[in-house]
Scaffold this motif. Structure first.
Motif, PDB file in Angstrom:
ATOM      1  N   ALA A 110      13.443  -5.273  -6.740  1.00  0.00           N
ATOM      2  CA  ALA A 110      11.941  -4.900  -5.987  1.00  0.00           C
ATOM      3  C   ALA A 110      11.597  -6.421  -5.746  1.00  0.00           C
ATOM      4  O   ALA A 110      10.667  -6.249  -4.583  1.00  0.00           O
ATOM      5  CB  ALA A 110      11.073  -4.335  -7.295  1.00  0.00           C
ATOM      6  N   LYS A 163      11.773   0.928   8.564  1.00  0.00           N
ATOM      7  CA  LYS A 163      11.524   2.292   8.174  1.00  0.00           C
ATOM      8  C   LYS A 163      12.976   2.980   7.643  1.00  0.00           C
ATOM      9  O   LYS A 163      13.726   2.904   8.560  1.00  0.00           O
ATOM     10  CB  LYS A 163      11.139   3.293   9.424  1.00  0.00           C
ATOM     11  N   HIS A 203       8.806   0.799  -7.500  1.00  0.00           N
ATOM     12  CA  HIS A 203       7.504   0.684  -8.061  1.00  0.00           C
ATOM     13  C   HIS A 203       7.103   1.234  -9.303  1.00  0.00           C
ATOM     14  O   HIS A 203       5.965   0.993  -9.454  1.00  0.00           O
ATOM     15  CB  HIS A 203       6.613   1.000  -6.883  1.00  0.00           C
ATOM     16  N   SER A 219      10.286  -6.974  -1.894  1.00  0.00           N
ATOM     17  CA  SER A 219       8.752  -7.271  -1.766  1.00  0.00           C
ATOM     18  C   SER A 219       8.320  -7.886  -0.713  1.00  0.00           C
ATOM     19  O   SER A 219       7.251  -7.751  -0.084  1.00  0.00           O
ATOM     20  CB  SER A 219       8.224  -7.538  -3.159  1.00  0.00           C
ATOM     21  N   ARG A 252       9.075   0.384   4.617  1.00  0.00           N
ATOM     22  CA  ARG A 252       8.503   1.974   4.456  1.00  0.00           C
ATOM     23  C   ARG A 252       9.486   2.951   4.509  1.00  0.00           C
ATOM     24  O   ARG A 252      10.292   3.010   5.155  1.00  0.00           O
ATOM     25  CB  ARG A 252       7.472   2.223   5.874  1.00  0.00           C
ATOM     26  N   TYR A 253       9.148   3.610   3.289  1.00  0.00           N
ATOM     27  CA  TYR A 253      10.370   4.674   2.883  1.00  0.00           C
ATOM     28  C   TYR A 253       9.910   6.193   3.567  1.00  0.00           C
ATOM     29  O   TYR A 253       8.555   6.561   2.976  1.00  0.00           O
ATOM     30  CB  TYR A 253      10.460   4.761   1.392  1.00  0.00           C
ATOM     31  N   ARG A 313      11.223   4.500  -3.150  1.00  0.00           N
ATOM     32  CA  ARG A 313       9.770   3.973  -3.504  1.00  0.00           C
ATOM     33  C   ARG A 313       9.283   4.136  -4.656  1.00  0.00           C
ATOM     34  O   ARG A 313       8.933   3.261  -5.553  1.00  0.00           O
ATOM     35  CB  ARG A 313       8.907   4.562  -2.335  1.00  0.00           C
ATOM     36  N   GLN A 314       9.492   5.118  -5.576  1.00  0.00           N
ATOM     37  CA  GLN A 314       9.026   5.322  -6.873  1.00  0.00           C
ATOM     38  C   GLN A 314       9.828   4.577  -7.797  1.00  0.00           C
ATOM     39  O   GLN A 314       9.139   4.314  -8.807  1.00  0.00           O
ATOM     40  CB  GLN A 314       8.956   7.155  -7.181  1.00  0.00           C
ATOM     41  N   ASP A 343       8.313  -5.644   5.002  1.00  0.00           N
ATOM     42  CA  ASP A 343       7.137  -4.761   5.284  1.00  0.00           C
ATOM     43  C   ASP A 343       8.281  -3.361   5.523  1.00  0.00           C
ATOM     44  O   ASP A 343       8.687  -3.099   6.487  1.00  0.00           O
ATOM     45  CB  ASP A 343       6.498  -4.631   6.468  1.00  0.00           C
TER      46      ASP A 343
END
Length: 310
Positions: free
Chosen positions: A40, A16, A28, A44, A49-50, A24-25, A47
């Motif tokens: 990226a 996290k 991706h 990738s 999570r932002y 994230r934006q 796992d």
């Protein structure tokens, strides 16, 4: 860097990331190009999570390292001309154990004596009101770097005592940085004139504070206190009022809580210890000089007379 250094943890757990940036934006986006594509692709496999950062308290140390780290400059021509021998890095030096091939060792950080010999400046101010007492200071180095510092007092102090506390804190901070020449600015006429010898310190507490300032000033090659108008001491004045108002945190500003005044802490460091006879004295004497205990039973090794017998 975290994903590379902690790769086993990134592969085994869900990570996290608390951040206030839209990572994230950015990673991706369909039109991502250049180095962002490499980032990226590399990230990738994990796992990750932002999540939005809820508070800044947990980020203080990371912000401090990012903002106050001194970048190391490496000349490009020297790197290009370095021989690429077998078992050596791109800088031409043998790779150390555990170092990755192709990395460039950074030069060690050396202390610049010219910075310490240059003139350091500190602006100090103290505040005392019904809400509490505090002090603020701004230490400025010869390279222009400024450090804001605030102190919250856990004791009652007058305005003059708060001014002295701020000055002592600024001097101690300058000593820790290795400064040799210090110029202090304060807006208290009493404090400045007492240190300069224009006014005589008659109050017992003022005499103790003045003695500590003079004792601490001996650690500098040159020390000077200059009185300035309050309008020229705005930043230190604001820090002192915020600290006295009861704030426990001031964002990225360093803040310290003083439980006791400097003159009281100085006296508390000296403790009188009374030495009394102890059951271990005979054992220590025997181990040091081979002297046997005076009692016959102890000298003959009677366990009931031994200090260890219970």
């Amino acid at each position: 860097m975290a994903a590379r250094k902690l790769r086993p943890y990134f592969q085994a757990h869900t990570i996290k990331v608390l951040t206030d940036q839209p990572l994230r934006q950015v990673l991706h986006k369909p039109d991502t190009s250049g180095r962002l594509v490499k980032w990226a692709v590399e990230l990738s496999e994990f796992d990750i999570r932002y999540m939005p950062r809820p508070a800044i308290k947990a980020q203080v140390l990371a912000d401090f390292v990012a903002e106050c780290s001194i970048p190391q400059q490496i000349a490009e021509p020297e790197i290009a001309q370095a021989p690429a021998a077998k078992g050596a890095t791109t800088a031409g030096e043998p790779a150390e154990d555990g170092a990755r091939a192709g990395t460039i060792p950074l030069p060690p950080v050396e202390h610049d004596p010219s910075i310490a010999e240059a003139l350091w400046e500190v602006h100090v101010d103290g505040s005392s009101n019904k809400a509490g007492c505090g002090a603020g200071l701004v230490l400025t180095g010869p390279d222009g770097f400024a450090l804001d510092y605030a102190l919250r007092f856990g004791f009652r102090a007058s305005n003059n005592e708060a001014e002295y506390e701020a000055l002592l804190a600024g001097m101690n901070l300058a000593v820790q940085t290795g400064a040799q020449r210090l110029k202090a600015y304060c807006d208290s006429q009493l404090v400045a004139n007492q240190i300069q010898g224009i006014y005589e310190a008659r109050d017992e507490r003022m005499i103790k504070y003045l003695s500590q300032v003079r004792q601490l000033s001996s650690k500098f090659r040159s020390f000077e206190v200059v009185r300035i108008p309050r309008t020229d001491n705005t930043k230190a004045d604001v820090l002192s009022k915020l600290a006295a108002s009861g704030y426990t945190t001031l964002g990225n500003i360093c803040m310290e809580f003083l439980q006791a005044s400097s003159i009281e802490r100085k006296a508390a460091e000296i403790m009188q210890v009374e030495h009394e006879p102890c059951w271990m004295d005979e054992i220590v004497d025997y181990l040091r000089s081979g002297k046997l205990p005076e009692a016959n039973r102890s000298a003959q090794g009677d366990p009931k007379s031994s200090p260890f017998f219970t």
